[in-house]
Motif scaffolding. Structure first.
Motif, short mmCIF file in Angstrom:
data_model
loop_
_atom_site.label_atom_id
_atom_site.label_comp_id
_atom_site.label_asym_id
_atom_site.label_seq_id
_atom_site.Cartn_x
_atom_site.Cartn_y
_atom_site.Cartn_z
N LYS A 2 0.63 -1.28 0.22
CA LYS A 2 0.10 -0.36 -0.18
C LYS A 2 0.80 1.46 0.16
CE LYS A 2 -4.19 -1.72 2.28
NZ LYS A 2 -3.89 -3.68 1.54
N ILE A 3 2.08 1.71 -1.04
CA ILE A 3 2.58 2.28 -0.82
C ILE A 3 2.58 3.52 -2.42
CG2 ILE A 3 5.38 3.33 -1.57
CD1 ILE A 3 6.11 0.24 0.53
N ASP A 4 2.16 4.47 -2.04
CA ASP A 4 1.57 5.60 -3.05
C ASP A 4 2.55 4.97 -3.89
OD1 ASP A 4 -0.76 5.64 -2.30
OD2 ASP A 4 -0.75 7.45 -1.34
N VAL A 5 2.10 4.85 -5.29
CA VAL A 5 3.38 5.11 -6.81
C VAL A 5 2.82 6.29 -7.44
CG1 VAL A 5 4.89 4.34 -8.57
CG2 VAL A 5 4.38 2.72 -6.72
N ILE A 6 3.42 7.42 -8.25
CA ILE A 6 3.22 8.55 -8.62
C ILE A 6 4.13 8.33 -10.05
CG2 ILE A 6 3.28 11.21 -9.82
CD1 ILE A 6 2.09 11.73 -7.03
N SER A 7 3.71 7.76 -11.71
CA SER A 7 4.99 7.41 -12.46
C SER A 7 5.03 9.50 -13.36
CB SER A 7 4.26 6.86 -13.55
OG SER A 7 4.80 6.27 -14.96
N ILE A 8 6.34 9.72 -13.39
CA ILE A 8 6.11 10.53 -14.68
C ILE A 8 6.92 10.28 -15.58
CG2 ILE A 8 7.45 13.24 -15.14
CD1 ILE A 8 6.87 13.35 -11.52
N PRO A 9 6.11 9.36 -16.68
CA PRO A 9 7.55 9.15 -17.65
C PRO A 9 8.30 9.97 -18.98
CG PRO A 9 4.29 8.15 -18.37
CD PRO A 9 4.89 9.41 -16.90
N ALA A 10 7.70 10.68 -18.04
CA ALA A 10 8.65 12.37 -18.92
C ALA A 10 10.39 12.08 -18.41
CB ALA A 10 8.42 13.65 -18.94
N MET A 11 10.16 11.47 -17.40
CA MET A 11 11.64 11.53 -16.44
C MET A 11 12.21 10.16 -16.94
SD MET A 11 12.14 11.91 -12.53
CE MET A 11 11.21 9.72 -11.70
N GLN A 12 13.47 10.25 -17.42
CA GLN A 12 13.94 9.42 -18.25
C GLN A 12 15.23 9.99 -17.81
OE1 GLN A 12 13.06 10.24 -22.55
NE2 GLN A 12 14.40 10.95 -22.98
N ARG A 13 16.15 8.81 -18.20
CA ARG A 13 18.40 8.83 -17.81
C ARG A 13 18.43 9.86 -18.10
NH1 ARG A 13 20.08 4.81 -15.54
NH2 ARG A 13 18.66 2.15 -14.67
N ALA A 14 18.26 9.75 -19.71
CA ALA A 14 18.81 10.90 -20.95
C ALA A 14 18.85 12.29 -20.97
CB ALA A 14 18.68 10.43 -22.08
N SER A 23 21.37 10.38 -11.01
CA SER A 23 21.53 11.05 -11.29
C SER A 23 20.33 12.29 -11.81
CB SER A 23 22.40 10.83 -12.32
OG SER A 23 23.85 10.44 -12.14
N LYS A 24 19.47 11.89 -12.65
CA LYS A 24 18.90 12.42 -13.64
C LYS A 24 17.44 13.16 -12.02
CE LYS A 24 17.23 13.87 -16.74
NZ LYS A 24 16.88 13.79 -18.15
N ALA A 25 16.61 12.61 -11.48
CA ALA A 25 15.77 12.30 -10.53
C ALA A 25 16.42 12.97 -9.63
CB ALA A 25 15.41 11.32 -10.33
N GLY A 26 17.77 13.00 -9.22
CA GLY A 26 18.49 13.93 -7.78
C GLY A 26 18.43 15.33 -8.60
N ALA A 27 18.88 15.18 -9.90
CA ALA A 27 18.98 16.70 -10.06
C ALA A 27 17.65 17.60 -9.54
CB ALA A 27 19.68 17.00 -11.30
N ILE A 28 17.25 17.35 -10.95
CA ILE A 28 15.63 17.66 -10.86
C ILE A 28 14.79 17.82 -10.05
CG2 ILE A 28 13.09 17.78 -12.17
CD1 ILE A 28 14.71 16.76 -14.34
N GLY A 29 15.26 16.66 -8.54
CA GLY A 29 14.53 16.67 -7.62
C GLY A 29 14.76 17.47 -7.08
N ARG A 30 16.12 17.71 -6.76
CA ARG A 30 17.12 18.88 -5.90
C ARG A 30 16.39 20.33 -6.10
NH1 ARG A 30 22.74 16.62 -5.39
NH2 ARG A 30 22.63 16.14 -6.85
#
Length: 364
Positions: free
Chosen positions: A43-55, A85-92
């Motif tokens: 029962k952990i909520d997950v939000i998917s953002i398909p635009a978030m990718q490695r490249a 890296s990607k989630a880390g940069a935009i997330g911060r």
């Protein structure tokens, strides 16, 4: 989280334990395949953002920025734990704008040894630019912490190493292990850069006089080419492609040797799983792997692309059951001393709590 990998497994394990300890947890990810994970049943909520990718992709990265901002404004988290890296940069960046403390876990720096030079420079600059927005940086290996210090990514007080850890289990099939006439080799890894299943297949194709079988666990875009290589070399009787497996434990316990070849790494959870199963290990000496594998003790380390030494070490372990047993025992002891889940979880949670309380004090 549409593929199984070490960072994804780490996030899943942390999220489940945090939820069990009565914290509210939401995972925000790029592409998501629910069938690969236990998050729904927990029962952990997950939000998917398909635009978030490695490249790097300017348009999609901007979409990710706005969608992350909307998600965080809705969730109102006390803390953002960013991975990769990607989630880390935009997330911060988003966390800083919304005044939410962000802890970044580097599973392997994008400017590590083995990465092409241009990419190294670009990712190093990105990391330096978002470092001031970070409450704390967790590196999963000492290698990565020292690399970040050398590259002046962040000051020493902002970084600490917390080695990956996994749950202990009761061993089920270890007593069957050495009865195999043809020792079973296993490699658990995505069929993507930087993994080197190709090198292992090339080496084994030249060891036709030695008894061996091989199982690949994992999937990815490079798999079809390697399946063709296996067919061309008439190795289909010896090599099995098992695809993604939710539980690799039983498969590891039925194996005699674990191999992980990579051009770069952080601190691979797949090797920790192999250590837990009491397996000897052959691995490329990159990233933090030598913090897991001690050469000539619980396995062998080889340099990147050294096929000659790889063949020598494979032959040595495939033909020597006593050596496999001895090294496997060392692997298991090393796991139990240094890489279990609870200490890793407790240290990580302490970092999160410190980041939250530090921001609260600032607010006062």
């Amino acid at each position: 989280m549409d593929k199984i990998g070490g960072a994804q497994k780490h996030v899943e394990a942390l999220a489940i334990k945090l939820k069990q300890d009565a914290h509210e947890v939401t995972i925000v990810t790029g592409l998501y395949d629910a069938s690969l994970w236990r998050l729904q049943e927990e029962k952990i909520d997950v939000i998917s953002i398909p635009a978030m990718q490695r490249a790097i992709h300017l348009k999609k990265d901007l979409q990710t920025f706005w969608q992350l901002r909307a998600a965080f404004k809705k969730i109102k988290p006390d803390i953002i734990a960013a991975h990769s890296s990607k989630a880390g940069a935009i997330g911060r960046v988003v966390g800083s704008l919304l005044r939410i403390p962000t802890v970044f876990t580097a599973h392997s720096w994008s400017f590590t040894e083995g990465v092409p030079r241009k990419k190294k420079l670009m990712y190093s600059r990105i990391e330096k630019s978002v470092q001031p927005l970070t409450a704390k940086i967790i590196t999963v290996s000492e290698y990565d912490r020292k690399l970040a210090l050398t590259q002046r990514i962040a000051p020493a007080h902002k970084m600490l190493t917390i080695h990956n850890g996994i749950e202990q289990i009761e061993k089920r099939a270890a007593h069957h292990r050495e009865k195999e006439e043809h020792p079973l080799i296993v490699m658990v890894a995505r069929f993507e850069v930087p993994k080197r299943q190709d090198l292992l297949l090339e080496a084994l194709a030249e060891l036709s006089d030695v008894p061996w079988r091989l199982q690949f666990i994992g999937d990815g875009s490079l798999r079809p080419n390697l399946e063709k290589f296996v067919a061309d070399k008439k190795l289909t009787e010896r090599v099995a492609f098992l695809g993604n497996q939710l539980d690799v434990t039983a498969l590891l316990e039925e194996s005699q040797l674990f191999v992980l070849l990579s051009d770069w790494e952080g601190l691979p959870i797949s090797i920790i799983e192999a250590m837990r199963a009491g397996l000897p290990i052959i691995a490329t000496n990159v990233g933090g792997i030598n913090e897991l594998v001690s050469d000539n003790e619980n396995g062998f380390l080889i340099n990147r692309d050294d096929k000659s030494l790889l063949k020598k070490r494979l032959r040595q372990l495939l033909l020597d059951e006593t050596l496999r047993q001895k090294m496997g025992d060392v692997s298991e002891r090393h796991f139990l001393r240094n890489f279990t889940f609870t200490p890793m979880y407790q240290k990580t949670l302490f970092v999160y709590e410190q980041a939250v309380s530090k921001l609260a004090k600032k607010g006062d």
